[in-house]
Design an enzyme around this catalytic site. Structure first.
Site, short mmCIF file in Angstrom:
data_model
loop_
_atom_site.label_atom_id
_atom_site.label_comp_id
_atom_site.label_asym_id
_atom_site.label_seq_id
_atom_site.Cartn_x
_atom_site.Cartn_y
_atom_site.Cartn_z
N LEU A 38 15.68 -10.41 37.02
CA LEU A 38 15.19 -9.07 37.23
C LEU A 38 16.15 -7.92 37.58
O LEU A 38 15.87 -6.72 37.69
CB LEU A 38 14.13 -9.17 38.40
CG LEU A 38 13.16 -10.13 38.19
CD1 LEU A 38 12.29 -10.27 39.54
CD2 LEU A 38 11.97 -9.38 37.17
N LYS A 42 28.21 -17.26 43.44
CA LYS A 42 28.74 -16.45 44.51
C LYS A 42 29.87 -16.85 45.17
O LYS A 42 30.76 -16.20 45.62
CB LYS A 42 27.56 -16.38 45.45
CG LYS A 42 26.53 -15.45 45.01
CD LYS A 42 25.05 -15.35 45.86
CE LYS A 42 23.92 -14.72 45.07
NZ LYS A 42 22.96 -14.62 45.95
N ASP A 89 23.13 -9.47 50.53
CA ASP A 89 22.25 -10.29 50.47
C ASP A 89 21.33 -10.29 51.72
O ASP A 89 20.05 -10.21 52.10
CB ASP A 89 22.08 -11.84 50.17
CG ASP A 89 22.50 -11.98 48.83
OD1 ASP A 89 22.08 -11.19 47.93
OD2 ASP A 89 23.37 -12.84 48.48
N GLY A 128 18.04 -25.07 55.22
CA GLY A 128 19.05 -25.18 53.98
C GLY A 128 20.23 -24.80 54.70
O GLY A 128 20.20 -23.80 55.91
N ALA A 132 22.67 -19.63 49.71
CA ALA A 132 21.65 -18.81 49.97
C ALA A 132 21.56 -18.93 51.38
O ALA A 132 21.65 -17.55 51.94
CB ALA A 132 20.36 -19.27 49.44
N TYR A 158 11.06 -16.58 44.99
CA TYR A 158 9.86 -15.71 44.71
C TYR A 158 9.39 -16.29 43.46
O TYR A 158 9.97 -17.09 42.58
CB TYR A 158 10.00 -14.32 44.67
CG TYR A 158 11.22 -13.87 43.65
CD1 TYR A 158 12.54 -13.70 44.04
CD2 TYR A 158 10.92 -13.69 42.29
CE1 TYR A 158 13.59 -13.38 43.26
CE2 TYR A 158 12.03 -13.37 41.48
CZ TYR A 158 13.41 -13.37 42.07
OH TYR A 158 14.36 -12.95 41.12
N GLN A 217 18.66 -5.86 48.32
CA GLN A 217 20.15 -6.27 48.00
C GLN A 217 20.66 -5.41 47.08
O GLN A 217 21.60 -4.84 46.99
CB GLN A 217 20.40 -7.71 47.86
CG GLN A 217 19.67 -8.65 46.78
CD GLN A 217 20.48 -8.20 45.49
OE1 GLN A 217 21.55 -8.04 45.37
NE2 GLN A 217 19.54 -8.26 44.39
P1 ATR Z 1 22.11 -22.32 46.92
O1 ATR Z 1 23.22 -21.54 46.40
O2 ATR Z 1 20.62 -22.04 46.26
O3 ATR Z 1 21.98 -22.33 48.46
P2 ATR Z 1 23.11 -24.84 47.05
O4 ATR Z 1 24.42 -24.17 47.84
O5 ATR Z 1 23.42 -25.86 46.16
O6 ATR Z 1 22.35 -23.58 46.59
O7 ATR Z 1 22.28 -25.49 48.32
C1 ATR Z 1 21.10 -26.09 48.20
C2 ATR Z 1 20.37 -26.26 49.49
O8 ATR Z 1 19.15 -26.60 49.17
C3 ATR Z 1 21.12 -27.20 50.39
O9 ATR Z 1 20.77 -26.76 51.67
C4 ATR Z 1 20.56 -28.41 49.87
O10 ATR Z 1 20.46 -29.40 51.02
P3 ATR Z 1 21.94 -30.42 50.75
O11 ATR Z 1 22.84 -29.81 51.40
O12 ATR Z 1 21.23 -31.54 51.69
O13 ATR Z 1 21.84 -30.70 49.36
C5 ATR Z 1 19.07 -28.09 49.89
N1 ATR Z 1 18.04 -29.01 49.20
C6 ATR Z 1 18.18 -28.92 47.84
N2 ATR Z 1 17.27 -29.80 47.33
C7 ATR Z 1 16.74 -30.27 48.48
C8 ATR Z 1 15.55 -31.10 48.71
N3 ATR Z 1 14.69 -31.69 47.65
N4 ATR Z 1 15.11 -31.30 49.88
C9 ATR Z 1 15.72 -30.64 51.08
N5 ATR Z 1 16.55 -29.92 50.85
C10 ATR Z 1 17.30 -29.59 49.60
#
Ligand code: ATR
Length: 277
Positions: free
Chosen positions: A15, A62, A98, A123, A127, A214, A243
């Site tokens: 977007l 990033k 962000d 998480g 992000a 979103y 952002q």
């Molecule tokens: P992003 O840049 O979107 O944050 P990332 O750095 O790969 O992507 O981080 C993904 C986040 O989503 C992490 O906190 C991940 O948890 P882990 O550190 O345990 O991998 C979390 N995440 C992804 N899939 C998940 C799931 N099915 N259940 C719970 N947490 C999940």
């Protein structure tokens, strides 16, 4: 004409070109803003070849952007990630808008007072890292970071360096944490698969939930938040526009109005929920 781009993958539904074109019309600045597909292997090469005057960077680049910058802002250093690139000589300076985007959306658009609030961040990936410093700077009381992989929550807490307020936890500890004023979904779980079960006991009638995603990716968490009784359940569209406004103002020295662009985006996402940043 000045040229800008957003780099990431997948980028086709971004977007950002729509948002920056709207800001350009509003402020009378002539610019071109395009989306360029790039991954870990070819980002640096594609950035150099693009000849852009500035760029946004989104998933999964990033941290790559942070690594290639000649200098970075304090907020980018705290996030360990860059979403905005500005020319510095023949290299790049990196910033991260962000966190400010999220806090502006919550406080200015939605009227929340974040001071002294108990906040749960779900998480600990890129992000989560992007928004955690800005939440702390907004004066929250405490930040509980819950992550499926507890060590990553510990690492983020260490990086934030505020042990009095920051408390890392594994996902299995969620049922012992009590109620939160603000719950932030910064996991990729709803993008990549199913949202894990979350205890309803995290929510009080005053709680606000926000998903940094979103469209289709925000549906599961926001449905849970409503079912659990949150006062408000917000998606990440407002953060996206805020952002972008901050990046625009870094590049052009003019801060655009965001409300009309937010309304246009909302209409667009409702008709095409697969859109991405
Ligand atoms: P992003 O840049 O979107 O944050 P990332 O750095 O790969 O992507 O981080 C993904 C986040 O989503 C992490 O906190 C991940 O948890 P882990 O550190 O345990 O991998 C979390 N995440 C992804 N899939 C998940 C799931 N099915 N259940 C719970 N947490 C999940």
């Amino acid at each position: 004409m000045r040229r800008y781009a957003v780099f990431g993958s997948p980028i086709a539904h971004s977007l950002s070109p729509f948002i920056h074109a709207a800001f350009a019309r509003q402020t009378g600045i002539a610019l071109e803003y395009v989306a360029i597909e790039a991954g870990h292997g070819d980002f640096a090469e594609k950035l150099a070849a693009s000849g852009v005057d500035g760029a946004n960077v989104t998933l999964p680049l990033k941290e790559d952007a942070f690594a290639l910058c000649r200098s970075t802002s304090a907020r980018a250093q705290r996030a360990g990630a860059v979403n905005t690139l500005l020319h510095e000589g023949d290299g790049w300076r990196g910033d991260n808008t962000d966190g400010l985007g999220l806090v502006r959306d919550l406080t200015e658009r939605h009227g929340l007072d974040l001071r002294d609030r108990r906040v749960l961040l779900l998480g600990a990936g890129g992000a989560a890292r992007g928004v955690a410093p800005a939440l702390l700077d907004a004066g929250i009381h405490s930040l509980y970071i819950a992550n499926r992989t507890a060590e990553r929550a510990d690492a983020l807490a260490d990086a934030l360096g505020d042990p009095a307020r920051v408390h890392p936890r594994g996902w299995d500890a969620l049922s012992d944490l009590g109620e939160f004023d603000l719950l932030v979904n910064a996991t990729a779980a709803t993008r990549t698969g199913a949202l894990p079960v979350l205890p309803m006991a995290l929510v009080a009638p005053r709680s606000v939930a926000v998903d940094l995603n979103y469209g289709a990716s925000a549906v599961a968490f926001l449905a849970w938040a409503r079912a659990a009784g949150c006062a408000q359940a917000l998606d990440g569209l407002g953060m996206l526009v805020e952002q972008a406004a901050e990046s625009f103002s870094l590049w052009h020295g003019v801060r655009p109005e965001t409300d009309a662009v937010y309304a246009a985006l909302r209409a667009r996402v409702e008709t095409s929920p697969a859109a991405g940043d």
